[in-house]
Design a protein around this motif. Sequence first.
Motif, short mmCIF file in Angstrom:
data_model
loop_
_atom_site.label_atom_id
_atom_site.label_comp_id
_atom_site.label_asym_id
_atom_site.label_seq_id
_atom_site.Cartn_x
_atom_site.Cartn_y
_atom_site.Cartn_z
N ALA A 128 -5.30 -33.13 -17.51
CA ALA A 128 -6.46 -33.50 -16.91
C ALA A 128 -6.71 -32.54 -15.51
N THR A 129 -5.69 -31.91 -15.03
CA THR A 129 -5.61 -31.23 -13.91
C THR A 129 -5.17 -29.75 -14.09
N ILE A 130 -5.29 -29.25 -15.47
CA ILE A 130 -4.78 -27.69 -15.81
C ILE A 130 -5.86 -26.82 -15.16
N GLY A 131 -6.52 -27.14 -14.47
CA GLY A 131 -7.19 -26.26 -13.55
C GLY A 131 -6.47 -25.87 -12.51
N PHE A 132 -5.38 -26.49 -11.96
CA PHE A 132 -4.40 -26.05 -10.79
C PHE A 132 -3.83 -24.68 -11.34
N PHE A 133 -3.59 -24.67 -12.72
CA PHE A 133 -2.72 -23.39 -13.27
C PHE A 133 -3.76 -22.19 -13.34
N ILE A 134 -4.82 -22.42 -13.28
CA ILE A 134 -5.67 -21.20 -13.81
C ILE A 134 -6.86 -20.77 -12.78
N ALA A 135 -6.85 -21.82 -11.44
CA ALA A 135 -7.56 -21.56 -10.34
C ALA A 135 -7.76 -20.27 -9.74
N MET A 136 -6.51 -19.63 -9.24
CA MET A 136 -6.30 -18.42 -8.69
C MET A 136 -6.64 -17.07 -9.75
N SER A 137 -6.63 -17.54 -11.04
CA SER A 137 -6.73 -16.50 -11.94
C SER A 137 -8.33 -16.32 -11.96
N VAL A 138 -9.02 -17.37 -11.82
CA VAL A 138 -10.51 -17.38 -11.76
C VAL A 138 -11.10 -16.31 -10.71
N ALA A 139 -10.40 -16.57 -9.40
CA ALA A 139 -10.90 -15.44 -8.40
C ALA A 139 -10.40 -13.86 -8.76
N ILE A 140 -9.32 -13.95 -9.18
CA ILE A 140 -8.53 -12.63 -9.23
C ILE A 140 -9.50 -11.82 -10.56
N HIS A 141 -9.88 -12.72 -11.34
CA HIS A 141 -10.74 -12.16 -12.51
C HIS A 141 -12.18 -11.99 -12.15
N GLN A 142 -12.47 -12.60 -10.98
CA GLN A 142 -13.99 -12.73 -10.76
C GLN A 142 -14.93 -13.32 -11.45
N GLY A 143 -14.20 -14.61 -11.89
CA GLY A 143 -15.12 -15.51 -12.85
C GLY A 143 -15.14 -14.80 -14.36
N ASN A 144 -14.69 -14.06 -14.65
CA ASN A 144 -14.62 -13.16 -15.89
C ASN A 144 -13.98 -14.19 -17.09
N LEU A 145 -14.90 -15.00 -17.95
CA LEU A 145 -13.94 -16.22 -18.57
C LEU A 145 -13.06 -15.23 -19.61
N PHE A 146 -13.49 -13.94 -20.03
CA PHE A 146 -12.59 -13.29 -21.19
C PHE A 146 -11.17 -13.08 -20.49
N ARG A 147 -11.20 -12.58 -19.37
CA ARG A 147 -10.05 -12.36 -18.72
C ARG A 147 -9.11 -13.57 -18.49
N ILE A 148 -10.05 -14.71 -17.92
CA ILE A 148 -9.36 -16.00 -17.86
C ILE A 148 -8.56 -16.52 -18.79
N ILE A 149 -9.15 -16.46 -20.07
CA ILE A 149 -8.62 -17.03 -21.14
C ILE A 149 -7.34 -16.45 -21.58
N ILE A 150 -7.33 -14.92 -21.42
CA ILE A 150 -6.07 -14.17 -21.86
C ILE A 150 -5.08 -14.39 -20.71
N SER A 151 -5.17 -14.53 -19.53
CA SER A 151 -4.18 -14.69 -18.55
C SER A 151 -3.65 -16.21 -18.46
N GLY A 152 -4.74 -17.05 -18.56
CA GLY A 152 -4.45 -18.43 -18.63
C GLY A 152 -3.55 -18.71 -19.64
N SER A 153 -3.72 -18.08 -21.04
CA SER A 153 -3.05 -18.50 -22.09
C SER A 153 -1.76 -18.00 -21.86
N ILE A 154 -1.31 -16.90 -21.27
CA ILE A 154 -0.17 -16.23 -21.01
C ILE A 154 0.53 -17.12 -19.83
N ILE A 155 -0.20 -17.87 -18.87
CA ILE A 155 0.41 -18.77 -17.90
C ILE A 155 0.85 -19.78 -18.58
N ILE A 156 0.11 -20.61 -19.45
CA ILE A 156 0.52 -21.79 -20.03
C ILE A 156 1.67 -21.44 -20.99
#
Length: 594
Positions: free
Chosen positions: A470-498
Amino acid sequence: MFTEIMQYILDLGPSVMLPIVIILFSLVLRMKVGDALKAGIHIGIGFVGIGLVVGLLTSSVGPAAQAMAERFDISLNVVDVGWPGAAPMTWASQIALVAIPIAIAVNIVMLLAKLTRVVNVDIWNIWHMTFSGALVYIATGSYWLGIAGVIVHAIIAYKLGDWFSKVGDALKAGIHIGIGFVGIGLVVGLLTSSVGPAAQAMAERFDISLNVVDVGWPGAAPMTWASQIALVAIPIAIAVNIVMLLAKLTRVVNVDIWNIWHMTFSGALVYIATGSYWLGIAGVIVHAIIAYKLGDWFSKDTKEFFELEGIAVPHGTSAYCGPIAVFVDAVIEKIPGINKINFNAVDMQKRFGAFGEPVTVGLFMGIMLGLLAGYGVKETLQLAIQTAAVMLLMPRVIKPIMDGLTPISKQARKHLQSKFGGQDFLIGLDPALLLGHSTVVSASLIFIPLSIFIAIILPGNEVLPFGDLATIGFFIAMSVAIHQGNLFRIIISGSIIIAITLWIATQMVPLTTQLAINAGTITDGSSISVGAMDQGGSPITYIMVQLVKLKQPIGFAFIGLFYLFCLFLTWKRAKRYELFLKEQQIAQSDEIKK
């Protein structure tokens, strides 16, 4: 004539007198007549409302208080008449004839002499000053000493207004922050109660047989605070912060005491792995140093993307997962064609109009989760409305926090800068602040089913994401900023993080389970194993544990070298930003000279 006019005005009462004063004052300030009238009427309505509530309180509590006095045979022979009795008696005194103009004159003189910032428009409550003057007059028989009593009370009242305005601002800021975090708790609770069962139903429907359940941070934090290391972790983490500030090794002034549990977790697992209390303490210190540096390095993102001026987020998954996103971003930038793909929330809104709005995205994500969970139409629609509500409410509950934090952080930074030679400081706060961004919420909803899918296909994984879903957003929140909101990159980096998080969490299951046994969460000898994605899947904790007790040389070599390289890239990125800011300052200085 003057007496009659004053008495007539006083008899109007505060609900009429104060609106008249406000309207006149507004017109003096050159407000439009309509706006001035509206302001005055609103204030009058407010006083009517206060009167109704006070009347309710008096009519309900008054008889109860009287009955209580009779029941306990309280024989005090003087009854308090309260302000409803004291005020009319005061306005009937001889001092009252001149008290209002004197109090106004004192206010004007103090304003002109810059002795106060208070512009008093509350004429009715001048009765307090008048009461003091009236009693001095009765006690002495001197009219002029009575007038002096009014003047002295007025001066003190206006100065108290100055002093308590600062206290009031601080109190207001604190209340706003508290309200914001209550709001976050309510929205996260809504997310947990709606998405949690859906995730569980999804796992059961697809017969996912992972045998260790993630307890999430709601389970990991209490276990950590019950450990022996917790007794000294907070003062140690604070001491590390102070030493680093004095040595100018960080700009982060951490005020988020709760999230020291992340540092404590690392220390507790090092202690369990080695049996050495001092090595456990060293684990807390090392994690604290890294956390404060991460707060420095990601200050660019908290400021420019999340618009959190003067704020750092050094804690938790948001901070320590950030370097992995930096690595992914650097790699994607080197790949022609792929580096041009940019799909973000703004594009969605442009392309799909109302269907690209965060609320609509939340609705569709809820429908998708409901279908994956095998829900019926009714349950699916209910879940969809709840996820849409989260998309709408999360950014809004963050606003009170920012309303409270902005004046505090500015004042704190100003005070610290004056004490430490102009050095710019950052206030270290909870990563929950990042969850209010609509892209973070959107990405969070995407990663709920995606995290379960990654858990299924990841070789060697034994942990089923649950407590942190439910709070998985904590894991990818900083990624969202690093990728400037680019969902394509967020999904790639987030998948690696998870994936990395789940693999590490699996390796740490024996130690996490022992932590749970020590805390009394589970009994020793039971067949239950405990996993934790948040902090239990942290590269920082894993590297420290393997350094003191190497059990997985290949995994340690890969994770250790990879994460250190990610930290190096993050440091370089921060240095480039510092250089950019310096060049910008020089350019602005040169422009001013011209």
